[in-house]
Design an enzyme around this catalytic site. Structure first.
Site, PDB file in Angstrom:
ATOM      1  N   CYS A 126       6.031  -0.215   6.926  1.00  0.00           N
ATOM      2  CA  CYS A 126       5.646   0.955   6.143  1.00  0.00           C
ATOM      3  C   CYS A 126       6.821   1.351   5.265  1.00  0.00           C
ATOM      4  O   CYS A 126       7.960   1.368   5.732  1.00  0.00           O
ATOM      5  CB  CYS A 126       5.291   2.094   7.096  1.00  0.00           C
ATOM      6  SG  CYS A 126       4.860   3.628   6.256  1.00  0.00           S
ATOM      7  N   LEU A 127       6.534   1.663   4.008  1.00  0.00           N
ATOM      8  CA  LEU A 127       7.611   2.062   3.093  1.00  0.00           C
ATOM      9  C   LEU A 127       8.298   3.350   3.556  1.00  0.00           C
ATOM     10  O   LEU A 127       9.426   3.610   3.161  1.00  0.00           O
ATOM     11  CB  LEU A 127       7.060   2.237   1.675  1.00  0.00           C
ATOM     12  CG  LEU A 127       6.560   0.945   1.009  1.00  0.00           C
ATOM     13  CD1 LEU A 127       5.938   1.260  -0.343  1.00  0.00           C
ATOM     14  CD2 LEU A 127       7.682  -0.072   0.864  1.00  0.00           C
ATOM     15  N   HIS A 159      -4.078   1.252   7.751  1.00  0.00           N
ATOM     16  CA  HIS A 159      -2.733   1.848   7.741  1.00  0.00           C
ATOM     17  C   HIS A 159      -2.664   3.011   6.756  1.00  0.00           C
ATOM     18  O   HIS A 159      -2.154   4.090   7.086  1.00  0.00           O
ATOM     19  CB  HIS A 159      -1.723   0.750   7.375  1.00  0.00           C
ATOM     20  CG  HIS A 159      -0.305   1.212   7.261  1.00  0.00           C
ATOM     21  ND1 HIS A 159       0.691   0.787   8.105  1.00  0.00           N
ATOM     22  CD2 HIS A 159       0.287   2.064   6.377  1.00  0.00           C
ATOM     23  CE1 HIS A 159       1.837   1.376   7.764  1.00  0.00           C
ATOM     24  NE2 HIS A 159       1.623   2.146   6.703  1.00  0.00           N
ATOM     25  N   GLU A 160      -3.188   2.794   5.547  1.00  0.00           N
ATOM     26  CA  GLU A 160      -3.081   3.835   4.512  1.00  0.00           C
ATOM     27  C   GLU A 160      -4.006   5.018   4.826  1.00  0.00           C
ATOM     28  O   GLU A 160      -3.635   6.170   4.585  1.00  0.00           O
ATOM     29  CB  GLU A 160      -3.376   3.254   3.124  1.00  0.00           C
ATOM     30  CG  GLU A 160      -2.464   2.107   2.695  1.00  0.00           C
ATOM     31  CD  GLU A 160      -0.978   2.400   2.826  1.00  0.00           C
ATOM     32  OE1 GLU A 160      -0.577   3.575   2.751  1.00  0.00           O
ATOM     33  OE2 GLU A 160      -0.212   1.447   3.031  1.00  0.00           O
ATOM     34  N   HIS A 202      -2.371   7.385   7.125  1.00  0.00           N
ATOM     35  CA  HIS A 202      -1.420   8.295   6.474  1.00  0.00           C
ATOM     36  C   HIS A 202      -2.107   9.595   6.032  1.00  0.00           C
ATOM     37  O   HIS A 202      -1.499  10.660   6.049  1.00  0.00           O
ATOM     38  CB  HIS A 202      -0.805   7.645   5.237  1.00  0.00           C
ATOM     39  CG  HIS A 202       0.390   6.779   5.506  1.00  0.00           C
ATOM     40  ND1 HIS A 202       1.548   7.266   6.070  1.00  0.00           N
ATOM     41  CD2 HIS A 202       0.618   5.464   5.268  1.00  0.00           C
ATOM     42  CE1 HIS A 202       2.431   6.275   6.173  1.00  0.00           C
ATOM     43  NE2 HIS A 202       1.899   5.172   5.692  1.00  0.00           N
ATOM     44  N   GLY A 207       0.826  -1.198   0.000  1.00  0.00           N
ATOM     45  CA  GLY A 207       0.000   0.000   0.000  1.00  0.00           C
ATOM     46  C   GLY A 207       0.864   1.253   0.000  1.00  0.00           C
ATOM     47  O   GLY A 207       2.024   1.216   0.412  1.00  0.00           O
ATOM     48  N   GLN A 265       2.902   9.982   1.263  1.00  0.00           N
ATOM     49  CA  GLN A 265       4.202   9.303   1.267  1.00  0.00           C
ATOM     50  C   GLN A 265       5.059   9.679   0.062  1.00  0.00           C
ATOM     51  O   GLN A 265       6.266   9.422   0.059  1.00  0.00           O
ATOM     52  CB  GLN A 265       4.005   7.782   1.293  1.00  0.00           C
ATOM     53  CG  GLN A 265       3.453   7.281   2.612  1.00  0.00           C
ATOM     54  CD  GLN A 265       3.345   5.775   2.597  1.00  0.00           C
ATOM     55  OE1 GLN A 265       2.353   5.224   2.146  1.00  0.00           O
ATOM     56  NE2 GLN A 265       4.395   5.091   3.046  1.00  0.00           N
TER      57      GLN A 265
HETATM   58 NI    NI Z   1       2.771   3.305   5.504  1.00  0.00          NI
END
Ligand code: NI
Length: 155
Positions: free
Chosen positions: A88-89, A130-131, A134, A46, A51
């Protein structure tokens, strides 16, 4: 399409609330295409627009069932819970244990600005939560039970 730079923890943009998308434009279509390419390149499940430094309420997710684009997502309901590792990226090389709902129903527009309601379970439910976090400037690291751990690369 083009790869975008993934912002990392400590970058202020990750702490800000993203704005609703009013209309689909060529620029936003390009952003969505770039987000998908960037997510796949980074082998994430995701990615949220903040991000890549863009404060718009757009999320892309692929938990192995094909790409899902959520524009202006709103979580309508959640059920149960699951406790497990999350990463998380924007927090590379780390993971931590987070409890999330086991099932999530979200209403959002797709990339054509058509509204739909999607119910996801397990990893998909975790990714939606999670997304969407963000988009409100929240990172999973604040939800971790215990310590953040280093990810061991299994490849
Ligand atoms: Ni993330």
């Amino acid at each position: 399409m083009a790869l975008r730079t993934i912002r990392e923890i400590g970058d202020e943009v990750l702490t800000k609330k993203a704005k609703e998308v009013a209309a689909m434009t060529p620029r936003t279509e390009k952003l969505i295409a770039d987000m998908l390419e960037t997510m796949y390149e980074a082998e994430g499940v995701g990615l949220a627009a903040p991000q890549v430094g863009i404060l718009k309420r757009i999320v892309v997710i692929d938990v192995g069932e094909g790409p899902v684009v959520l524009v202006n997502p709103v979580i309508l309901s959640t059920n149960g819970e699951q406790t497990g590792p999350e990463g998380c990226l924007s927090v590379p090389g780390k993971q931590g244990i987070v409890t999330r709902p086991i099932e999530v129903t979200v209403r959002a527009m797709d990339e054509h600005m058509e509204e739909r309601t999607i119910t996801g379970t397990e990893l998909f439910a975790r990714a939606i939560c999670h997304e969407c976090d963000h988009l409100d400037g929240k990172l999973y690291v604040d939800l971790v039970e215990g310590e953040l751990e280093d990810v061991t690369n299994e490849e």
